[in-house]
Design a protein around this motif. Sequence first.
Motif, PDB file in Angstrom:
ATOM      1  N   GLN A 202       0.499  -8.203   2.685  1.00 13.52           N
ATOM      2  CA  GLN A 202      -0.616  -7.590   1.961  1.00 13.52           C
ATOM      3  C   GLN A 202      -1.944  -8.164   2.450  1.00 13.52           C
TER       4      GLN A 202
ATOM      5  N   GLU B 206       0.802  -1.221   0.000  1.00 17.14           N
ATOM      6  CA  GLU B 206       0.000   0.000   0.000  1.00 17.14           C
ATOM      7  C   GLU B 206       0.838   1.275   0.000  1.00 17.14           C
TER       8      GLU B 206
ATOM      9  N   THR C  12      -1.446  -6.166  -5.003  1.00 15.17           N
ATOM     10  CA  THR C  12      -2.428  -5.210  -4.513  1.00 15.17           C
ATOM     11  C   THR C  12      -3.348  -4.726  -5.624  1.00 15.17           C
ATOM     12  N   ASP C  13      -2.774  -4.434  -6.802  1.00 16.96           N
ATOM     13  CA  ASP C  13      -3.586  -3.895  -7.890  1.00 16.96           C
ATOM     14  C   ASP C  13      -2.898  -4.131  -9.227  1.00 16.96           C
TER      15      ASP C  13
ATOM     16  N   ARG D 193      -9.364 -12.834  -8.474  1.00 17.84           N
ATOM     17  CA  ARG D 193      -9.794 -11.879  -7.452  1.00 17.84           C
ATOM     18  C   ARG D 193     -10.699 -12.614  -6.463  1.00 17.84           C
TER      19      ARG D 193
ATOM     20  N   SER E 180      -4.692  -7.783   0.437  1.00 18.36           N
ATOM     21  CA  SER E 180      -5.515  -7.857  -0.773  1.00 18.36           C
ATOM     22  C   SER E 180      -5.866  -9.307  -1.111  1.00 18.36           C
TER      23      SER E 180
END
Length: 168
Positions: free
Chosen positions: A94, A35, A113-114, A55, A96
């Motif tokens: 993380q 993050e 994370t993304d 996801r 996520s």
Amino acid sequence: MSEEILSLIKSSTKEKDNIQNVEKKATWLIFTIGEQTDGKNLYAIPAGCVKEILRNATVFPLPFVPPYVNGVLNRYGDPYVVVDSAVLEGKEAQKSFLFIVINDDSHTCLRITDVKDFFTATEKDIVHFSEAELSEFYEGTLTINKQDVILLNVQAIIEKVGKEIAAA
């Protein structure tokens, strides 16, 4: 007749030179790990290493594994080891639930994370680390929109996980 042969040889040589001058291009998946807000959390792996992006998969913990191994997730009935590369770097784990499924027989996923983008770069765009500064898990960097992106060495991560799990 010999002039025709010479002209054919010359044109063939020119074509060969043109083919050699074409730079090799590779497509990279750009993503974030952790993050951090300072822009230093951009990473990339070759797009060919990506089998799938998952996801919200459930991760089932495993006992007696290194802290960077979060456990396994179930992908179409097969277990995949989940590696948190932030922990490998000594950072906070993380939270996520986004994973890159690696495209090989290792049954490994990277927790990320993304997903940011896909980027095509030539070999000259990549700055490879010298032996002195070579990290165990990084191949080099790539600059995209004035931001440095760290190129992960997926194979080195998979090998480390395999050795440490086998030793446990």
